[in-house]
Design a protein around this motif. Structure first.
Motif, PDB file in Angstrom:
ATOM      1  N   TRP A 176       2.783  -0.062  -2.615  1.00  0.00           N
ATOM      2  CA  TRP A 176       3.320  -1.333  -2.141  1.00  0.00           C
ATOM      3  C   TRP A 176       2.826  -2.427  -3.097  1.00  0.00           C
ATOM      4  O   TRP A 176       1.606  -2.573  -3.304  1.00  0.00           O
ATOM      5  N   TYR A 177       3.763  -3.180  -3.724  1.00  0.00           N
ATOM      6  CA  TYR A 177       3.389  -4.125  -4.785  1.00  0.00           C
ATOM      7  C   TYR A 177       2.865  -5.446  -4.243  1.00  0.00           C
ATOM      8  O   TYR A 177       2.319  -6.252  -5.005  1.00  0.00           O
ATOM      9  N   GLY A 178       3.067  -5.705  -2.938  1.00  0.00           N
ATOM     10  CA  GLY A 178       2.562  -6.935  -2.350  1.00  0.00           C
ATOM     11  C   GLY A 178       3.584  -8.044  -2.272  1.00  0.00           C
ATOM     12  O   GLY A 178       3.304  -9.101  -1.692  1.00  0.00           O
ATOM     13  N   ASP A 179       4.745  -7.871  -2.879  1.00  0.00           N
ATOM     14  CA  ASP A 179       5.790  -8.902  -2.808  1.00  0.00           C
ATOM     15  C   ASP A 179       7.038  -8.377  -2.097  1.00  0.00           C
ATOM     16  O   ASP A 179       8.093  -9.002  -2.134  1.00  0.00           O
TER      17      ASP A 179
ATOM     18  N   ALA B 167       5.190  -0.447   6.511  1.00  0.00           N
ATOM     19  CA  ALA B 167       6.620  -0.138   6.429  1.00  0.00           C
ATOM     20  C   ALA B 167       6.834   0.832   5.274  1.00  0.00           C
ATOM     21  O   ALA B 167       5.893   1.331   4.659  1.00  0.00           O
ATOM     22  N   ALA B 168       8.089   1.095   4.984  1.00  0.00           N
ATOM     23  CA  ALA B 168       8.408   2.018   3.898  1.00  0.00           C
ATOM     24  C   ALA B 168       7.830   1.499   2.588  1.00  0.00           C
ATOM     25  O   ALA B 168       7.801   0.301   2.319  1.00  0.00           O
ATOM     26  N   ALA B 169       7.354   2.421   1.754  1.00  0.00           N
ATOM     27  CA  ALA B 169       6.746   2.047   0.474  1.00  0.00           C
ATOM     28  C   ALA B 169       7.797   1.468  -0.465  1.00  0.00           C
ATOM     29  O   ALA B 169       8.992   1.787  -0.367  1.00  0.00           O
ATOM     30  N   ASP B 170       7.347   0.600  -1.392  1.00  0.00           N
ATOM     31  CA  ASP B 170       8.259   0.067  -2.420  1.00  0.00           C
ATOM     32  C   ASP B 170       8.648   1.151  -3.410  1.00  0.00           C
ATOM     33  O   ASP B 170       9.734   1.106  -4.003  1.00  0.00           O
TER      34      ASP B 170
ATOM     35  N   GLY C 284       1.995 -16.314  -8.048  1.00  0.00           N
ATOM     36  CA  GLY C 284       1.071 -16.197  -6.926  1.00  0.00           C
ATOM     37  C   GLY C 284       0.099 -15.064  -7.145  1.00  0.00           C
ATOM     38  O   GLY C 284       0.085 -14.408  -8.195  1.00  0.00           O
ATOM     39  N   ASN C 285      -0.755 -14.815  -6.135  1.00  0.00           N
ATOM     40  CA  ASN C 285      -1.719 -13.726  -6.175  1.00  0.00           C
ATOM     41  C   ASN C 285      -1.270 -12.632  -5.211  1.00  0.00           C
ATOM     42  O   ASN C 285      -1.002 -12.891  -4.024  1.00  0.00           O
ATOM     43  N   TYR C 286      -1.204 -11.404  -5.713  1.00  0.00           N
ATOM     44  CA  TYR C 286      -0.690 -10.285  -4.929  1.00  0.00           C
ATOM     45  C   TYR C 286      -1.724  -9.160  -4.887  1.00  0.00           C
ATOM     46  O   TYR C 286      -2.523  -8.988  -5.825  1.00  0.00           O
ATOM     47  N   THR C 287      -1.680  -8.375  -3.802  1.00  0.00           N
ATOM     48  CA  THR C 287      -2.505  -7.181  -3.667  1.00  0.00           C
ATOM     49  C   THR C 287      -1.591  -5.966  -3.623  1.00  0.00           C
ATOM     50  O   THR C 287      -0.737  -5.839  -2.723  1.00  0.00           O
ATOM     51  N   ALA C 288      -1.748  -5.090  -4.608  1.00  0.00           N
ATOM     52  CA  ALA C 288      -0.961  -3.855  -4.651  1.00  0.00           C
ATOM     53  C   ALA C 288      -1.786  -2.737  -4.009  1.00  0.00           C
ATOM     54  O   ALA C 288      -2.993  -2.624  -4.240  1.00  0.00           O
ATOM     55  N   THR C 289      -1.116  -1.892  -3.201  1.00  0.00           N
ATOM     56  CA  THR C 289      -1.796  -0.817  -2.479  1.00  0.00           C
ATOM     57  C   THR C 289      -1.154   0.521  -2.825  1.00  0.00           C
ATOM     58  O   THR C 289       0.082   0.643  -2.842  1.00  0.00           O
ATOM     59  N   VAL C 290      -1.992   1.535  -3.101  1.00  0.00           N
ATOM     60  CA  VAL C 290      -1.503   2.884  -3.376  1.00  0.00           C
ATOM     61  C   VAL C 290      -2.084   3.831  -2.322  1.00  0.00           C
ATOM     62  O   VAL C 290      -3.226   3.670  -1.872  1.00  0.00           O
ATOM     63  N   LYS C 291      -1.304   4.823  -1.909  1.00  0.00           N
ATOM     64  CA  LYS C 291      -1.744   5.819  -0.934  1.00  0.00           C
ATOM     65  C   LYS C 291      -1.498   7.210  -1.489  1.00  0.00           C
ATOM     66  O   LYS C 291      -0.409   7.512  -1.990  1.00  0.00           O
ATOM     67  N   ALA C 292      -2.533   8.068  -1.442  1.00  0.00           N
ATOM     68  CA  ALA C 292      -2.412   9.477  -1.834  1.00  0.00           C
ATOM     69  C   ALA C 292      -2.579  10.326  -0.584  1.00  0.00           C
ATOM     70  O   ALA C 292      -3.507  10.096   0.219  1.00  0.00           O
TER      71      ALA C 292
END
Length: 691
Positions: A505-508, A514-517, A541-549
């Motif tokens: 999820w890229y944060g934007d 929800a469903a991943a980007d 802006g400032n974004y937080t990207a999240t990765v899930k394995a």
């Protein structure tokens, strides 16, 4: 002064009685000589004063040329045959003619008078510059310079004319009167008993030479040494051996004069053997030693040394070093050292007594060492990590030495290592130059690592910040997200090595619940290669990207931060404008959203304006920096420079075109004279409405 002496002589003849015929004839002869006038009398005096002779000659030459040039029309003060002249601008008065840089074989012809109603020069009415004029058995060179412009600018145009002559340059006879007629007409004799003793006739630049003399002519007086130089120097000595030293700073041939000076203040008398001609030459080139060699790397210490075989006259006291761009940049003594922080071609100079006697050119390379693997910085305990380094400009035999930060090391461009405990070690590689002995260090690189136990997921972004904007815009930063994990390959969490799913999820876009980007699978979870994602952000802006394995019931997440800025742009209707004319400025942004307020400043003490498009009029000439600050979004700003030229209705612009004519006189030479060769000059102005 001559007139004064003439009157005194006439009074002497009228008042003295009993003069013999011979005395009367002698007096009459003297008066006759004086009556001849400056034409024969003054040149005789000038034989003892070259500066005055040059002054008189240059004045006569200038008068001769100025008589012809003074009547020249404005339109004729240009090269002939006539051609279009440079276009005048107030900021750049144009040189129409300048013969000071020309050889005599490439003259410029000037027409003094045209045939009425034509562009043809009248017969016999041309002059070619440089102009050769003979006078008093010498040839003089006359150069011509003509500038075209408006008076306000020409008046301040530097003439760069050397004011060589003043009253002090005239013979003493014209300042204080003639002490005796014989002293004026007859060169002074050399003084008996006063002579040069030590007469060095050669010397080296920067090295002192000593002159001595004897003086029985006036034991109660002094000896004065005069050393030809720029400027000349004098030393007065009162006691034997009447020694004086001189150090010349430039090669050349110089005269040294010794004179006896009586204590009663009479004129100095030239001593026997004076003047002495000394030939001063540049020092012979000196070699010196450079270690580790003429080619090395930034950060490496260069050692410089010179010995008495290479330079017999060098000592620890008189030897200095100049090493521009190095640290330190100077040194003293027979040895010194320095190191360079930036690559390039560098010169090193050795000096003796302040004079450069040798130099060498060094090639300084920059060993650009980088650790290219591993890409991920988080690894698990017991997991084998592969390391590799690259280097550019590292010579023919680079040596790589690895230190893994846990007490273990390896050599080679690539290496592998498994960490046995958790922690935060820093792996580093040191590069040495294997082509020289000793193997000097030429570069290093390091990589901080995190070693964990169990399972984890993480993501690294490159670059960490960038510019937002449309996806189709090539200037919009394309971010690379490198995913990774530990404990997802093999037992105990994935004994069958099933594919691992990576979602991001890229944060934007979508929320993390929800469903991943974007998502993909890693079908070989044991090979230490992991999926890579790319993404562009449209707004700053400032974004937080999240990765899930995840594989089976094992799930881990990791995050990273991304910083996006926006760009402000200014478009001007003109970048160069005349004072009094309006310029329109239009502002825009990229990646800053749609709610923007544009604030403008104009750097000319005027009030500010607001709006996406504004107009402004600059009232004076100059270079102005227009600033635009945006309120909203990430508040970007921008500047633009505007060149404002003089108002065409200004005083200077309303002035007539003029030409500044400069005549310069020097001894004749086929090549361009040096700046110190000119004997005199004259300047006058011509307007385009001269009749």
């Amino acid at each position: 002064m001559i007139h004064k002496r003439f009157k005194s002589s006439r009074r002497l003849i009228r008042t003295e009685q009993g003069l013999s015929i011979i005395e009367v004839m002698a007096a009459g002869t003297i008066l006759a000589i004086i009556a001849v006038g400056a034409a024969s009398f003054v040149p005789t005096a000038f034989k003892a004063n070259k500066k005055s002779r040059d002054l008189t000659a240059s004045t006569q030459v200038m008068n001769q040329v100025m008589e012809q040039l003074n009547s020249i029309d404005f339109k004729n003060a240009t090269p002939y045959p006539f051609a279009s002249e440079p276009v005048y601008t107030t900021a750049n008065p144009q040189a129409v003619i300048n013969t000071t840089t020309l050889n005599a074989s490439n003259p410029v012809t000037v027409c003094l008078e045209r045939v009425s109603g034509s562009t043809t020069c009248a017969p016999g009415k041309t002059l070619s510059f440089p102009l050769k004029i003979p006078l008093n058995n010498m040839n003089y060179r006359v150069d011509l310079i003509v500038y075209k412009g408006k008076h306000a600018y020409l008046a301040e145009l530097p003439e760069r004319i050397s004011q060589t002559f003043a009253l002090a340059g005239l013979p003493t006879v014209f300042q204080t009167g003639i002490e005796s007629l014989s002293e004026f007409l007859v060169p002074p004799a050399q003084a008996a008993g006063c002579a040069v003793a030590a007469t060095p006739t050669s010397a080296e630049v920067g090295t002192a030479v000593t002159f001595t003399g004897v003086n029985t002519y006036n034991p109660e007086g002094n000896v004065r040494w005069t050393f030809q130089d720029s400027p000349a120097t004098q030393t007065t000595v009162a006691t034997p051996p009447f020694a004086a030293s001189k150090t010349w700073g430039a090669a050349g041939t110089y005269n040294v004069t010794m004179e006896a000076i009586k204590s009663n203040g009479t004129s100095p008398i030239n001593c026997s053997g004076s003047p002495v001609t000394v030939n001063v030459t540049n020092p012979a080139p000196v070699d010196f030693t450079v270690l580790p060699g003429l080619t090395s790397y930034t950060g490496v210490t260069f050692n410089f040394s010179v010995n008495t075989t290479q330079c017999p006259l060098c000592t620890a006291q008189n030897t200095t070093w100049d090493m521009p761009g190095c640290t330190p940049s100077t040194g003293t003594g027979l040895t010194t050292f320095c190191s360079y922080s930036s690559p390039g071609s560098r010169n090193v100079y050795i000096k003796r007594n302040g004079i450069s006697v040798g130099s060498k050119t060094l090639t300084v390379n920059s060993a650009n060492v980088q650790i290219v693997t591993p890409v991920l910085t988080t690894h698990g305990v017991g997991q084998t990590v592969s390391f590799a380094a690259t280097c550019s400009s590292c010579g023919s035999n680079p040596l790589y030495e690895w230190n893994f930060g846990d007490g273990n090391s390896q050599t080679g461009q690539t290496a592998t290592h498994a960490y046995s405990t958790t922690g935060s070690p820093t792996a580093s590689v040191t590069l040495r130059d294997g082509s020289v002995t000793p193997n000097v260090t030429i570069g290093t690189a390091s990589l901080p690592l995190t070693i964990i136990s169990g399972t984890s997921a993480f993501v690294n972004v490159t670059p960490a910040s960038g510019v937002a904007g449309p996806v189709s815009n090539p200037s919009t930063t394309n971010f690379t997200f490198q995913t990774g994990s530990t404990g997802f390959g093999g037992a105990p969490n994935n004994p069958t090595n099933a594919p691992v799913t990576y979602s991001i999820w890229y944060g934007d876009g979508n929320a993390t619940n929800a469903a991943a980007d974007d998502s993909t699978q890693d079908t070989n979870p044991t090979d230490l290669t992991f999926p890579v994602f790319n993404h562009k952000y449209t707004d700053c802006g400032n974004y937080t990207a999240t990765v899930k394995a995840e594989v089976g019931s094992t799930v881990q997440t990791g995050t990273t931060s991304v910083n996006l800025s926006s760009v402000a742009l200014i478009t001007a209707s003109a970048t160069t404008v005349q004072a009094g004319n309006s310029v329109t400025f239009t502002g825009s942004t990229v990646g800053n959203g749609s709610t923007n307020t544009y604030n403008w400043t104009f750097n000319d003490d005027s009030s500010t304006q607001t709006g996406p498009s504004v107009s402004h009029t600059f009232s004076s000439s100059g270079v102005f920096t227009v600033g635009m600050n945006v309120t909203g979004g990430c508040a970007p700003s921008a500047t633009s420079q505007i060149v404002v030229t003089a108002d065409p209705n200004s005083i200077a612009s309303n002035q007539h075109y003029m030409k500044k004519i400069i005549v310069k006189v020097s001894p004749w030479s086929n090549s361009p004279p040096g700046s110190h060769d000119y004997l005199g000059s004259a300047v006058f102005m011509k307007a385009d409405n001269d009749d």
